[in-house]
Design a protein around this motif. Structure first.
Motif, short mmCIF file in Angstrom:
data_model
loop_
_atom_site.label_atom_id
_atom_site.label_comp_id
_atom_site.label_asym_id
_atom_site.label_seq_id
_atom_site.Cartn_x
_atom_site.Cartn_y
_atom_site.Cartn_z
N PRO A 62 -68.41 56.50 45.70
CA PRO A 62 -68.06 58.08 45.89
C PRO A 62 -66.92 59.35 45.35
N GLN A 63 -65.54 58.08 45.69
CA GLN A 63 -64.27 59.09 45.07
C GLN A 63 -64.39 58.87 43.87
N VAL A 64 -65.15 57.94 43.19
CA VAL A 64 -65.23 58.06 41.22
C VAL A 64 -66.33 59.28 41.27
N ALA A 65 -67.35 59.06 41.88
CA ALA A 65 -68.24 60.75 42.22
C ALA A 65 -67.90 61.72 42.12
N SER A 66 -65.89 61.88 42.39
CA SER A 66 -65.63 63.39 42.61
C SER A 66 -64.25 63.31 42.62
N GLY A 67 -64.30 62.36 41.53
CA GLY A 67 -63.08 62.07 40.51
C GLY A 67 -61.70 62.12 41.24
N ALA A 87 -84.78 62.36 41.87
CA ALA A 87 -83.12 61.54 42.12
C ALA A 87 -82.63 60.89 41.41
N ARG A 88 -81.42 61.50 42.02
CA ARG A 88 -80.32 60.69 40.98
C ARG A 88 -79.55 59.72 42.15
N GLY A 89 -79.59 58.02 41.74
CA GLY A 89 -78.42 57.10 42.69
C GLY A 89 -77.12 56.97 42.84
N MET A 90 -76.69 56.34 43.82
CA MET A 90 -75.25 55.99 43.70
C MET A 90 -75.31 54.87 44.24
N LYS A 91 -75.93 53.99 42.77
CA LYS A 91 -75.64 52.50 43.64
C LYS A 91 -74.49 51.57 42.12
N THR A 92 -74.44 52.48 40.97
CA THR A 92 -73.69 51.64 39.97
C THR A 92 -72.27 52.99 39.38
N LEU A 93 -72.03 52.28 38.66
CA LEU A 93 -70.35 52.95 38.16
C LEU A 93 -70.94 54.35 36.88
N ALA A 94 -72.29 53.78 36.46
CA ALA A 94 -72.95 54.83 35.52
C ALA A 94 -73.49 56.09 36.38
N GLU A 95 -74.05 55.59 37.46
CA GLU A 95 -74.74 56.66 38.59
C GLU A 95 -73.57 57.56 38.89
N ALA A 96 -72.66 57.06 39.19
CA ALA A 96 -71.30 57.86 39.58
C ALA A 96 -70.72 58.71 38.54
N ALA A 97 -70.87 58.71 37.27
CA ALA A 97 -69.99 59.26 36.03
C ALA A 97 -71.25 60.33 35.50
N TYR A 98 -72.50 59.50 35.96
CA TYR A 98 -73.18 60.81 35.96
C TYR A 98 -73.40 61.77 36.22
N LEU A 153 -80.08 66.05 43.94
CA LEU A 153 -80.62 65.33 44.83
C LEU A 153 -80.30 63.88 44.62
N ILE A 154 -79.71 63.48 45.59
CA ILE A 154 -78.74 62.16 45.28
C ILE A 154 -79.55 61.45 46.66
N TRP A 155 -80.00 60.51 46.40
CA TRP A 155 -80.57 59.60 46.85
C TRP A 155 -79.64 57.98 47.44
N ALA A 203 -81.71 59.65 32.85
CA ALA A 203 -80.78 59.23 34.71
C ALA A 203 -81.49 59.39 35.90
N THR A 204 -83.21 58.19 35.60
CA THR A 204 -83.75 58.27 36.72
C THR A 204 -82.73 57.30 37.15
N LEU A 205 -83.73 56.58 38.43
CA LEU A 205 -83.24 55.58 38.96
C LEU A 205 -83.71 53.97 38.92
N ARG A 206 -84.83 54.17 38.13
CA ARG A 206 -85.27 53.18 37.16
C ARG A 206 -84.53 52.84 35.34
N ASP A 207 -84.23 54.13 35.04
CA ASP A 207 -82.60 53.50 34.52
C ASP A 207 -82.23 52.81 34.59
N PHE A 208 -80.70 53.55 35.42
CA PHE A 208 -79.91 53.12 35.79
C PHE A 208 -79.78 51.42 36.24
N GLU A 209 -80.58 51.42 36.84
CA GLU A 209 -80.89 50.44 37.33
C GLU A 209 -81.74 49.08 37.19
N HIS A 210 -82.33 49.89 36.39
CA HIS A 210 -82.93 48.51 35.63
C HIS A 210 -84.33 47.53 36.32
#
Length: 454
Positions: A49-54, A127-138, A261-263, A425-432
């Motif tokens: 979350p601190q990466v997502a907020s910068g 929805a956008r996730g918050m499980k990976t570094l790419a998701e947080a940056a996105y 929408l952040i899931w 940037a869907t959940l499927r794309d980022f988490e494969h």
């Protein structure tokens, strides 16, 4: 005589702790150690979350595996997509998409988890996730883009939808994400002359009746009061009924114009677990207290992948899939792997809970170290002190500390990198999540290998 082959799947808290312990306690000629991971870093998930907020840069919480290991472990850059315990083969998809078959004598399964989703119309696509570094940056880029677009727009409906944000999930990830991003957007208003702070609305929703029940009633209420005081609307007993590109419908009938929408509504074990076709408990492999898998020679599972019995609580309780447990289980499973190599008895995993920390950004935090309830600056000091000490390299510690100091002195910035702007940037794309084989496909694959003599 060939040396035993130890294969560790996953470079999260459990996998990295296991490898570090194996390297320290095994002599160089005692066994070959291989680690399978798509990335050459260990992601420190609690600080996403601190990466997502910068507040932190992405590199700060990506702890290099090359820097922290002793150069004995072979690292395969890819993801395990299937395991055949009978053939003792793990099928790996390299980052080049090449499939390789890795034989093993002992396998440690710590592949982590993926975001849990439900059959909600539009959820997977919007929805956008918050499980990976790419998701947080996105997510960071996306939130700042909404401010930019709203500031430039003359359409009041478009502006309203871009300035309304919904976070689903009242656990640690969702609560900290909502708190950190709300703080970012509230500070950003000073840089956007055409925006009013009252126009920006954050919503945190969860189907559960309480926010972060693990904190206990008193601290949970403190956290709830902090969020509401900062203007975050918290709705409990509510979830998403439908999602689209520009609105979200809640199960209580409300329809919100919304482009974000952040899931974060929980996680499930990696799809890799299903390929073993073994007994599971809520999606995690049903292992013994020593983390070995019954009926499968040389297979251990832990962290998000293993339902490890909680011997402290007793009964049918299993250890929660937290970083605290994963790190300790990683060390214990390494000891048990070594014991199995040396024909020694395996030891059960037991734990003592160290407590909980929740960083809500700025001076806001609640913590419960060793059962002691804290709030405000003392809680913030404990939360950040714990996270800082848990980072495994001095370089990572220096980066995180520097970022914290810089943010405290200079404040936030509102720069969009733009490198993920064109991705769906869907959940499927980022988490494969669609990359895995089925159990039948794994068995057919290994049977073909045996038939070909390879």
């Amino acid at each position: 005589m060939a040396r035993p082959r130890i294969l560790v799947v996953g470079a999260g808290f459990a996998g990295v702790e296991c490898v570090r312990r194996l390297e320290r306690r095994l002599s160089p000629g005692e066994a070959d150690i291989t680690l399978v991971t798509p990335f050459s870093y260990q992601l420190y998930l609690p600080l996403l979350p601190q990466v997502a907020s910068g507040v932190l840069t992405p590199q700060s919480i990506a702890v290099s595996l090359r820097r922290s290991r002793k150069h004995r472990t072979r690292i395969i850059p890819g993801g395990a997509i299937g395991v055949d315990p009978a053939a003792k083969v793990c099928v790996i998809r390299k980052i080049t998409d090449e499939l390789v078959d890795e034989p093993y004598d002992i396998i440690v399964l710590a592949p982590g988890s993926v975001t849990r989703t439900f059959d909600i119309p539009g959820l997977i696509d919007h929805a956008r996730g918050m499980k990976t570094l790419a998701e947080a940056a996105y997510v960071r880029d996306h939130v700042i883009a909404q401010l930019d677009l709203a500031d430039a727009s003359h359409d009041q409906e478009e502006r309203a939808s871009r300035l309304q944000f919904v976070v689903v999930g009242g656990g640690y990830a969702g609560t900290e994400t909502a708190a950190c991003l709300q703080r970012l957007t509230s500070h950003a208003v000073r840089r956007y002359p055409r925006l009013d702070a009252r126009q920006i609305k954050w919503h945190l929703i969860d189907i559960a009746p309480k926010l972060m029940p693990e904190l206990g009633d008193r601290l949970g209420l403190v956290a709830l009061e902090i969020l509401r005081r900062r203007g975050i609307e918290v709705s409990l007993g509510v979830s998403v009924a439908e999602a689209s590109a520009d609105k979200v419908t809640f199960t209580d009938g409300r329809v919100l114009p919304c482009r974000t929408l952040i899931w974060t509504a929980g996680v499930v074990a990696s799809p890799l677990i299903a390929t073993l076709d073994a007994e599971t408990v809520r999606g995690r492999l049903a292992v013994r207290a020593d983390m070995s898998l019954p009926g499968a020679d040389g297979v251990f599972a832990l962290g998000d992948a293993g339902a490890v019995p909680d011997l402290v609580k007793g009964g049918d309780a299993v250890c929660p899939p937290t970083a605290q447990h994963a790190m300790r289980q990683g060390r214990k499973v390494a000891d048990n792997v070594i014991a199995s190599l040396r024909d020694q008895p395996l030891q059960p995993y037991e734990h003592q809970d160290l407590g909980l920390v929740v960083d809500l950004g700025g001076r806001d935090a609640v913590s419960k170290p060793l059962g002691v309830e804290l709030r405000g600056l003392p809680a913030q000091a404990v939360a950040r002190g714990y996270h800082w000490s848990a980072l495994r390299t001095n370089v990572a510690k220096a980066r995180v500390l520097t970022n914290w100091v810089l943010n405290a002195v200079a404040g936030d910035d509102y720069v969009r990198t733009g490198f993920l702007a064109r991705n769906p940037a869907t959940l499927r794309d980022f988490e494969h999540t669609d990359a895995y084989l089925s159990a039948e496909q794994v068995r057919a694959h290994t049977a073909a290998l045996r038939a070909s003599g390879t």
